[in-house]
Every structure is written in structure tokens, then in C-alpha cells.
Design a protein around this motif. Structure first.
Motif, PDB file in Angstrom:
ATOM      1  N   ASN A   1      20.088  60.603  52.029  1.00  0.00           N
ATOM      2  CA  ASN A   1      19.435  59.448  52.660  1.00  0.00           C
ATOM      3  C   ASN A   1      20.483  58.479  53.220  1.00  0.00           C
ATOM      4  O   ASN A   1      21.684  58.741  53.167  1.00  0.00           O
ATOM      5  CB  ASN A   1      18.519  58.763  51.635  1.00  0.00           C
ATOM      6  CG  ASN A   1      19.291  58.377  50.380  1.00  0.00           C
ATOM      7  OD1 ASN A   1      20.504  58.156  50.431  1.00  0.00           O
ATOM      8  ND2 ASN A   1      18.600  58.291  49.260  1.00  0.00           N
ATOM      9  N   GLU A   2      19.994  57.339  53.697  1.00  0.00           N
ATOM     10  CA  GLU A   2      20.865  56.346  54.340  1.00  0.00           C
ATOM     11  C   GLU A   2      21.991  55.874  53.405  1.00  0.00           C
ATOM     12  O   GLU A   2      23.130  55.697  53.833  1.00  0.00           O
ATOM     13  CB  GLU A   2      19.992  55.168  54.807  1.00  0.00           C
ATOM     14  CG  GLU A   2      20.716  54.087  55.575  1.00  0.00           C
ATOM     15  CD  GLU A   2      21.459  54.606  56.815  1.00  0.00           C
ATOM     16  OE1 GLU A   2      22.648  54.257  56.949  1.00  0.00           O
ATOM     17  OE2 GLU A   2      20.862  55.372  57.600  1.00  0.00           O
TER      18      GLU A   2
ATOM     19  N   ALA B   1      18.910  60.540  58.829  1.00  0.00           N
ATOM     20  CA  ALA B   1      20.008  59.566  58.701  1.00  0.00           C
ATOM     21  C   ALA B   1      21.343  60.232  59.022  1.00  0.00           C
ATOM     22  O   ALA B   1      22.195  59.639  59.699  1.00  0.00           O
ATOM     23  CB  ALA B   1      20.016  58.990  57.285  1.00  0.00           C
TER      24      ALA B   1
END
Ligand code: SAM
Ligand code: PRE
Length: 247
Positions: A22-23, A94
Motif C-alpha cells: 500500500n501507500e 500505489a
């Protein structure tokens, strides 16, 4: 590339969630992978050198599970074969967004680089084009074990004569003593790179449900079952290795 240090697991977490690309991971990924995977910079750079030996004119080079495009950048530094292009694929939005930014940066600094497409997608659903080089750099270990053979068979079908798959993975070992020794040495590597016992323990529980390493024998047997004729390990550092598989 982001220089942000990986502190994702530095504070005690009430419950450690499963690891996801993820980010938060994207922001620290260059630091995380370099401090977690022994030999990573050597593998990435030499993957470019090896790829240059197998690239066929006018063909595609795949970087599957490309993350921030470190392998794609190495391919573009080393492969000079006419008419080649790189296709980088990752299913993390992302990662893909940041990868495109970094590749634009590479384009602005160097001329005559191979063209590259970055695709956000699942490599299990990809329609492969005829390819001379396929890189799976620490990606297969995140694919569900019962999907791995079919994926490798599809890669084998797409490979042109003279091409190669380059597969890098964390390894497990069937011999319990060998497994324990190399696991302890990997922990020592992480400690030497500044990770605390808490960070090491929380990262381990984050990845244990999502990342399932195989042994070298399992890799070799599966690659042969997928139709590859030759499997040659070219690098190992502790419990991380990279193999060349030829069609
Ligand atoms: C450990 S990282 C790969 C590192 C990268 N190849 C490098 O050398 O820097 C694994 C990557 O595989 C991607 N991935 C995992 N499963 C995938 C799938 N089914 N399709 C596409 N990408 C996938 C993840 O999003 C992640 O970016
Ligand atoms: O085995 C570990 O402890 C790792 O951290 C390995 C590993 C990997 O091999 O991909 C796991 C997740 C991150 O992508 C970076 C490194």
C-alpha cells in the motif's frame, strides 16, 4: 527514489495486519527492500546484465511484480538490443503510480532508453506477448502456491527461443538445521541494517500469511514441470536466491 527510512514496524502494534503493498509501504520501499533482502542491489543490477545476453531483437522484456521499477530501470541501463521494449506489471495502484514517476525521471536523465509500458494489473490474468526475458524478482513468493505452476507454464509458452526467465525468491530449506541457521543469519543481516527485534518480529508476522517461500528443489521441479529445460541458480546470499530458467 524516495530516501524515507522504513519505520513501519518500529512501534508496537496492537494487532499486526497482513503485509500489503500500500501507500505506506511504497513510501519506504527502496529502503525496506535493500535492508531486508541480502544481495538485492547485486541481483537487480546483474539482472540487467543477464537480460542483455538473452534479449532478442524486436521482443518484449517483462518485469512482473515491478514495484517501483528497479528491475525495469536495470533492464533499460543494460539492454541495447534493437526494437526491444519493457512491460512492467504490478497490481498495486500505489506502486504503479510511483513507478511511472521514477521511470519518467530516468527518461529525463538518459537518452535512447528502451520504451516502457507500466500496466496496473494482475500477472495471473495477463495475456503474454512473445517475450525474450521475463523477470520475476521476489514476486512469485506472493502468488498463491496453487497458482504458481500455471503462471510459470504460461510464461514458458510466451518465451522465445534463446530467451530466459530470471526468478529471484526468498528460500525455505527442507533440512531444519539449515533452515534455522539461514533464518538466524537473515535476522542478523536485518539487525546489522538497523532493524530492532520488535521491527523484525512484527514484519515476520505481517508477511507470514501472504508470502510463502519454496525450497530450491521445489522451484527446480516446478520450473521443469512448467516446461523449462534448464534451471541454473546464479546467485545466493543467505536465504535469498536467483535462478535462470531456459525454455
Ligand atoms: C517484493 S515486491 C517485488 C520487488 C521488485 N520486483 C523489485 O525488484 O524491486 C512484489 C511485488 O509484486 C506485486 N504483486 C504481487 N502479486 C501480484 C499479482 N498477482 N499481479 C501483479 N503484481 C503482483 C506486489 O504489488 C509487489 O509490488
Ligand atoms: O523476508 C523478509 O523478512 C522480507 O522482508 C522479505 C521481503 C521480500 O522478500 O520481498 C518481503 C517484503 C518486502 O517486499 C521486502 C522484503
Amino acid at each position: 527514489m524516495s530516501k524515507e527510512p522504513d519505520r513501519l514496524f518500529a512501534q508496537p502494534l496492537p494487532e499486526v495486519p497482513d503485509f500489503a503493498f500500500n501507500e505506506d509501504v511504497v513510501r519506504v520501499f527502496p529502503d525496506m527492500i535493500k535492508r531486508s533482502v541480502p544481495g538485492y542491489p547485486t541481483i537487480v543490477e546483474n539482472l540487467g546484465v543477464l537480460a542483455a545476453q538473452f534479449a532478442q531483437p524486436g521482443s518484449v522484456l517483462y518485469d512482473l511484480g515491478s514495484s517501483l521499477g528497479a528491475v525495469t530501470q536495470a533492464l533499460r541501463r543494460h539492454v541495447r538490443t534493437d526494437g526491444c521494449r519493457v512491460i512492467a506489471v504490478d497490481n498495486s495502484a500505489a506502486m504503479v503510480e510511483r513507478c511511472r514517476e521514477y521511470l519518467n525521471g530516468q527518461d529525463s536523465m538518459f537518452q535512447e532508453l528502451l520504451p516502457v509500458d507500466v500496466i496496473e494489473g494482475d500477472i495471473l490474468a495477463l495475456q503474454f506477448q512473445p517475450a525474450s526475458v521475463v523477470a520475476l524478482n521476489f514476486t512469485l513468493q506472493f502468488i498463491a502456491p496453487d497458482e504458481r505452476l500455471a503462471l510459470l507454464a504460461r510464461i514458458r509458452q510466451s518465451l522465445l527461443p534463446g530467451g530466459a526467465l530470471i526468478l529471484s525468491e526468498k528460500l525455505r530449506f527442507n533440512d531444519p538445521q539449515e533452515h534455522a541457521l539461514l533464518t538466524d543469519l537473515h535476522i542478523a543481516f536485518k539487525r546489522a541494517n538497523g532493524y530492532s527485534e520488535l521491527e523484525i518480529a512484527q514484519k515476520r508476522s505481517a508477511i507470514e500469511n501472504v508470502m510463502k517461500p519454496d525450497s530450491l528443489d521445489e522451484h527446480r521441479e516446478r520450473l521443469l514441470a512448467a516446461g523449462f529445460s534448464t534451471v541454473v541458480p546464479w546467485f545466493q546470499c543467505l536465504n535469498f536466491a536467483s535462478l535462470i530458467a531456459l525454455p
